[in-house]
Write an enzyme that holds these catalytic residues in place. Structure first.
Site, PDB file in Angstrom:
ATOM      1  N   HIS A   9     -10.703   5.930   3.382  1.00  0.00           N
ATOM      2  CA  HIS A   9      -9.604   4.969   3.215  1.00  0.00           C
ATOM      3  C   HIS A   9      -9.602   3.978   4.374  1.00  0.00           C
ATOM      4  CE1 HIS A   9      -5.057   4.386   2.106  1.00  0.00           C
ATOM      5  NE2 HIS A   9      -5.621   3.255   2.502  1.00  0.00           N
ATOM      6  N   HIS A  11      -9.466  -0.536   5.300  1.00  0.00           N
ATOM      7  CA  HIS A  11      -9.232  -1.904   4.837  1.00  0.00           C
ATOM      8  C   HIS A  11     -10.118  -2.825   5.663  1.00  0.00           C
ATOM      9  CE1 HIS A  11      -5.624  -0.819   2.453  1.00  0.00           C
ATOM     10  NE2 HIS A  11      -5.529   0.130   3.369  1.00  0.00           N
ATOM     11  N   ASN A  43      -7.073  -4.151  -1.797  1.00  0.00           N
ATOM     12  CA  ASN A  43      -5.939  -5.071  -1.660  1.00  0.00           C
ATOM     13  C   ASN A  43      -6.268  -6.178  -0.655  1.00  0.00           C
ATOM     14  OD1 ASN A  43      -5.835  -3.053   0.329  1.00  0.00           O
ATOM     15  ND2 ASN A  43      -3.618  -3.276   0.613  1.00  0.00           N
ATOM     16  N   ASP A 101      -3.636   0.385  -3.834  1.00  0.00           N
ATOM     17  CA  ASP A 101      -3.107   0.770  -2.525  1.00  0.00           C
ATOM     18  C   ASP A 101      -2.368  -0.390  -1.855  1.00  0.00           C
ATOM     19  OD1 ASP A 101      -2.655   2.342  -0.230  1.00  0.00           O
ATOM     20  OD2 ASP A 101      -4.321   1.341   0.761  1.00  0.00           O
ATOM     21  N   HIS A 128      -1.010   5.057  -4.222  1.00  0.00           N
ATOM     22  CA  HIS A 128       0.018   4.807  -3.207  1.00  0.00           C
ATOM     23  C   HIS A 128       1.346   5.232  -3.828  1.00  0.00           C
ATOM     24  CE1 HIS A 128       2.016   2.179  -0.028  1.00  0.00           C
ATOM     25  NE2 HIS A 128       2.997   2.406  -0.885  1.00  0.00           N
ATOM     26  N   ASP A 254      -6.886   5.100   7.151  1.00  0.00           N
ATOM     27  CA  ASP A 254      -6.126   3.948   6.673  1.00  0.00           C
ATOM     28  C   ASP A 254      -6.254   2.791   7.669  1.00  0.00           C
ATOM     29  OD1 ASP A 254      -4.588   2.329   5.085  1.00  0.00           O
ATOM     30  OD2 ASP A 254      -2.723   3.429   5.347  1.00  0.00           O
TER      31      ASP A 254
END
Length: 268
Positions: A9, A11, A43, A101, A128, A254
């Site tokens: 996970h 970004h 996202n 997410d 999420h 994350d």
């Protein structure tokens, strides 16, 4: 010295916010930290919701990434929660799974259709879990610290009630779900109960939810603002025990870089 670790996970902000992170910088940091691979969330700006977007990202990663990168595509177009993406096409393009997410899938009807589609297309649905009606305009965990600071709170049941709903849907459809970034004790209990009932459910927890609590927010430092929020000490201990017992399946960072001007503002 140690086995490499895998981060399910992260970004990487590509496309659209390369001022914060990109495939080269994010994977170079991952490699420096001992990670042998990462999964990137969709996202971005715009969201990864089409086969050409997945193709383009995989081609860029082949040129720029220091470690292997898997890409998830969004469950709904534009992550708006309404219309499902072409999940079979996205899988053929190389998407390893699907998630909105950053946003929940608010409609049980839409999520049920996604679970049905998933059984044909393959790939896990990573969710999420947040009831936005319960979260409201909250900016931190709802509890004694939020009351003392006079900040609107996000109750822990905004997470656990959505996990219960989605676990029930997964059981009904005999489908598989993965719960992103657990933060609350009630959520650990809900996941454990679903597993005991035979639901095909897995869950992850982040390093920050394992080590920090809402007490850190007393500083009003924007770096401690996140979603889901840092919660109380009893929640942190429940997450540690859930990881120790195997009720929580993995740790995920994350990793989500923000620009300084996004954090150097009032906490609200």
């Amino acid at each position: 010295a140690l086995p490499a670790v895998f981060d399910p996970h992260v970004h990487l902000r590509t496309p659209g916010r390369e001022d914060e992170e990109d495939l080269e910088t994010g994977t170079r940091a991952a490699a420096a930290g001992g990670f042998c691979g990462v999964l990137a969330m969709p996202n971005t700006d715009p969201p990864v919701d089409s086969a050409p977007s997945v193709h383009a990202l995989r081609q860029r990663a082949a040129r720029e990434a220091s470690v292997p990168v898997g890409f998830l595509a969004s469950i709904t177009h534009g992550m708006a929660g309404d219309d499902l993406t072409e999940m079979a096409e996205l899988r053929d393009a190389g998407a390893v799974g699907f998630t909105d997410d950053g946003w929940p899938v608010p409609s049980a009807r839409v999520l049920r259709r996604a679970l049905q589609y998933q059984k044909l297309a393959g790939g896990v649905l990573a969710l999420h879990e947040e009831d936005r009606e319960l979260s409201g305009d909250g900016v931190m965990h709802e509890g004694g610290v939020s009351a003392a600071l006079g900040l609107s709170g996000i109750p822990s049941i905004s997470e656990s009630t959505m996990i219960a709903r989605d676990a029930a849907l997964a059981a009904y459809e005999e489908a598989r779900i993965h719960v992103l970034h657990l933060s609350a004790g009630e959520s650990v209990e809900t996941v454990a109960r679903a597993k005991a009932e035979g639901v095909r459910i897995t869950a992850e927890v982040t390093p920050h939810h394992l080590t920090l609590t809402d007490e850190a927010v007393r500083s009003l430092d924007g770096r401690f603002k996140m979603n889901p929020p840092l919660r109380a000490e009893e929640d942190r201990l429940a997450l540690v025990e859930g990881l120790r017992s195997g009720g929580i399946d993995c740790v995920a960072t994350d990793h989500a870089p923000h620009s300084p001007e996004e954090k150097e503002v009032p906490f609200e």
